[in-house]
Write a protein that holds these residues in place. Structure first.
Motif, PDB file in Angstrom:
ATOM      1  N   ILE A  44      71.340  71.041  66.757  1.00  0.00           N
ATOM      2  CA  ILE A  44      72.134  71.861  65.841  1.00  0.00           C
ATOM      3  C   ILE A  44      73.277  72.543  66.595  1.00  0.00           C
ATOM      4  CG2 ILE A  44      72.071  73.770  64.189  1.00  0.00           C
ATOM      5  CD1 ILE A  44      70.405  71.226  63.412  1.00  0.00           C
ATOM      6  N   ILE A  45      72.998  73.065  67.773  1.00  0.00           N
ATOM      7  CA  ILE A  45      74.011  73.789  68.544  1.00  0.00           C
ATOM      8  C   ILE A  45      75.167  72.878  68.927  1.00  0.00           C
ATOM      9  CG2 ILE A  45      74.439  74.994  70.729  1.00  0.00           C
ATOM     10  CD1 ILE A  45      71.469  76.026  70.452  1.00  0.00           C
ATOM     11  N   VAL A  46      74.859  71.699  69.440  1.00  0.00           N
ATOM     12  CA  VAL A  46      75.919  70.773  69.859  1.00  0.00           C
ATOM     13  C   VAL A  46      76.684  70.250  68.640  1.00  0.00           C
ATOM     14  CG1 VAL A  46      76.399  68.598  71.059  1.00  0.00           C
ATOM     15  CG2 VAL A  46      74.730  70.196  72.010  1.00  0.00           C
ATOM     16  N   THR A  47      75.988  69.947  67.571  1.00  0.00           N
ATOM     17  CA  THR A  47      76.660  69.502  66.344  1.00  0.00           C
ATOM     18  C   THR A  47      77.621  70.579  65.839  1.00  0.00           C
ATOM     19  OG1 THR A  47      74.789  68.092  65.733  1.00  0.00           O
ATOM     20  CG2 THR A  47      76.295  68.720  63.962  1.00  0.00           C
ATOM     21  N   ALA A  48      77.155  71.811  65.781  1.00  0.00           N
ATOM     22  CA  ALA A  48      78.000  72.915  65.330  1.00  0.00           C
ATOM     23  C   ALA A  48      79.213  73.081  66.234  1.00  0.00           C
ATOM     24  CB  ALA A  48      77.203  74.211  65.289  1.00  0.00           C
ATOM     25  N   ALA A  49      79.021  72.932  67.533  1.00  0.00           N
ATOM     26  CA  ALA A  49      80.127  73.091  68.475  1.00  0.00           C
ATOM     27  C   ALA A  49      81.174  71.994  68.309  1.00  0.00           C
ATOM     28  CB  ALA A  49      79.596  73.106  69.905  1.00  0.00           C
ATOM     29  N   ILE A  50      80.738  70.808  67.945  1.00  0.00           N
ATOM     30  CA  ILE A  50      81.680  69.709  67.712  1.00  0.00           C
ATOM     31  C   ILE A  50      82.446  69.937  66.403  1.00  0.00           C
ATOM     32  CG2 ILE A  50      81.849  67.232  67.192  1.00  0.00           C
ATOM     33  CD1 ILE A  50      79.493  66.852  69.208  1.00  0.00           C
ATOM     34  N   LEU A  51      81.773  70.439  65.398  1.00  0.00           N
ATOM     35  CA  LEU A  51      82.396  70.618  64.090  1.00  0.00           C
ATOM     36  C   LEU A  51      83.258  71.875  63.986  1.00  0.00           C
ATOM     37  CD1 LEU A  51      79.399  69.741  61.733  1.00  0.00           C
ATOM     38  CD2 LEU A  51      81.306  68.256  62.402  1.00  0.00           C
ATOM     39  N   LEU A  52      82.820  72.954  64.581  1.00  0.00           N
ATOM     40  CA  LEU A  52      83.411  74.267  64.326  1.00  0.00           C
ATOM     41  C   LEU A  52      84.274  74.770  65.480  1.00  0.00           C
ATOM     42  CD1 LEU A  52      80.187  75.936  62.898  1.00  0.00           C
ATOM     43  CD2 LEU A  52      82.087  74.976  61.590  1.00  0.00           C
ATOM     44  N   GLU A  53      85.189  75.659  65.150  1.00  0.00           N
ATOM     45  CA  GLU A  53      86.009  76.318  66.155  1.00  0.00           C
ATOM     46  C   GLU A  53      85.125  77.199  67.041  1.00  0.00           C
ATOM     47  OE1 GLU A  53      86.853  76.395  62.870  1.00  0.00           O
ATOM     48  OE2 GLU A  53      88.520  75.003  62.924  1.00  0.00           O
ATOM     49  N   PRO A  54      85.641  77.601  68.212  1.00  0.00           N
ATOM     50  CA  PRO A  54      84.818  78.326  69.198  1.00  0.00           C
ATOM     51  C   PRO A  54      84.085  79.561  68.675  1.00  0.00           C
ATOM     52  CG  PRO A  54      86.840  77.599  70.228  1.00  0.00           C
ATOM     53  CD  PRO A  54      86.967  77.265  68.761  1.00  0.00           C
ATOM     54  N   PHE A  55      84.742  80.396  67.878  1.00  0.00           N
ATOM     55  CA  PHE A  55      84.073  81.608  67.390  1.00  0.00           C
ATOM     56  C   PHE A  55      82.844  81.258  66.547  1.00  0.00           C
ATOM     57  CE2 PHE A  55      83.532  84.692  63.894  1.00  0.00           C
ATOM     58  CZ  PHE A  55      83.137  85.797  64.635  1.00  0.00           C
ATOM     59  N   TYR A  56      83.018  80.354  65.597  1.00  0.00           N
ATOM     60  CA  TYR A  56      81.911  79.959  64.729  1.00  0.00           C
ATOM     61  C   TYR A  56      80.825  79.225  65.536  1.00  0.00           C
ATOM     62  CZ  TYR A  56      85.107  81.017  60.885  1.00  0.00           C
ATOM     63  OH  TYR A  56      85.964  81.640  60.015  1.00  0.00           O
ATOM     64  N   ALA A  57      81.238  78.415  66.501  1.00  0.00           N
ATOM     65  CA  ALA A  57      80.272  77.705  67.349  1.00  0.00           C
ATOM     66  C   ALA A  57      79.417  78.703  68.133  1.00  0.00           C
ATOM     67  CB  ALA A  57      80.998  76.757  68.294  1.00  0.00           C
ATOM     68  N   PHE A  58      80.061  79.741  68.668  1.00  0.00           N
ATOM     69  CA  PHE A  58      79.303  80.773  69.385  1.00  0.00           C
ATOM     70  C   PHE A  58      78.293  81.445  68.469  1.00  0.00           C
ATOM     71  CE2 PHE A  58      78.464  85.110  70.631  1.00  0.00           C
ATOM     72  CZ  PHE A  58      78.007  84.944  71.932  1.00  0.00           C
ATOM     73  N   LEU A  59      78.702  81.746  67.236  1.00  0.00           N
ATOM     74  CA  LEU A  59      77.771  82.367  66.290  1.00  0.00           C
ATOM     75  C   LEU A  59      76.550  81.487  66.065  1.00  0.00           C
ATOM     76  CD1 LEU A  59      80.103  83.843  63.503  1.00  0.00           C
ATOM     77  CD2 LEU A  59      78.856  85.094  65.269  1.00  0.00           C
TER      78      LEU A  59
END
Length: 173
Positions: A44-59
């Motif tokens: 989930i973390i890596v998928t989110a980081a690929i999809l989302l900008e840095p701020f949202y990925a950090f969240l």
């Protein structure tokens, strides 16, 4: 589409992914390994980081892992916040800033850097939190495996199964 509705959509996606991160942090959805469990929240973390900008990925990565630990096993929650937050942030920076024109190689490079950050951060964090380097060393192979499996599955989901295309079609202009 207005910028504010786009931000609301991205925040909603981030919230759903964060909830998935919390769920994947439970022992119920983990894989038993000698001495503990292998958690699949790295997918989930890596998928989110690929999809989302840095701020949202950090969240999703940091705050989601923190909340999962807070609810289920609070001892390493601050380690999880720092390590998974940095992991997601770096992957997202590779994909959305540093290598933006080459998203697939950026995802792989970011995942590799995130892999190193995660197993190094957890090894050092465990040595500090549990006050014993022996425990950290014993868990090291499983942390390496967990992060590698999670990253590989996320890369497959994003690029071979078309999650990135679906996300871009639905949530980006």
């Amino acid at each position: 589409m207005k910028e504010s509705s786009l931000s609301v959509r991205k925040l909603t996606v981030a919230a759903v992914l964060m909830a998935m991160n919390v769920i994947m942090s439970t022992s119920v959805l983990s894989v038993p390994v000698p001495g503990g469990h292998m958690y699949l929240n790295d997918v989930i973390i890596v998928t989110a980081a690929i999809l989302l900008e840095p701020f949202y990925a950090f969240l999703v990565g940091g705050v989601g892992a923190f909340l999962g630990d807070l609810i289920f096993y609070p001892t390493p929650m601050f380690v999880s916040l720092a390590v998974h937050g940095l992991q997601a942030l770096l992957i997202s920076l590779f994909v959305h800033r540093w290598m933006k024109s080459r998203p697939v190689p950026a995802s792989v490079a970011g995942a590799l850097v995130g892999w190193v950050v995660t197993f190094t951060g957890y090894t050092l964090g465990r040595a500090f939190v549990y006050s014993t380097p022996a425990y950290a060393v014993a868990k090291f192979p499983f942390q390496v495996l967990q992060t590698a499996v999670g990253s590989a599955l996320a890369l497959l989901l994003c690029w071979k199964c078309g999650v990135v295309k679906l996300y871009q079609k639905r949530f980006e202009l």
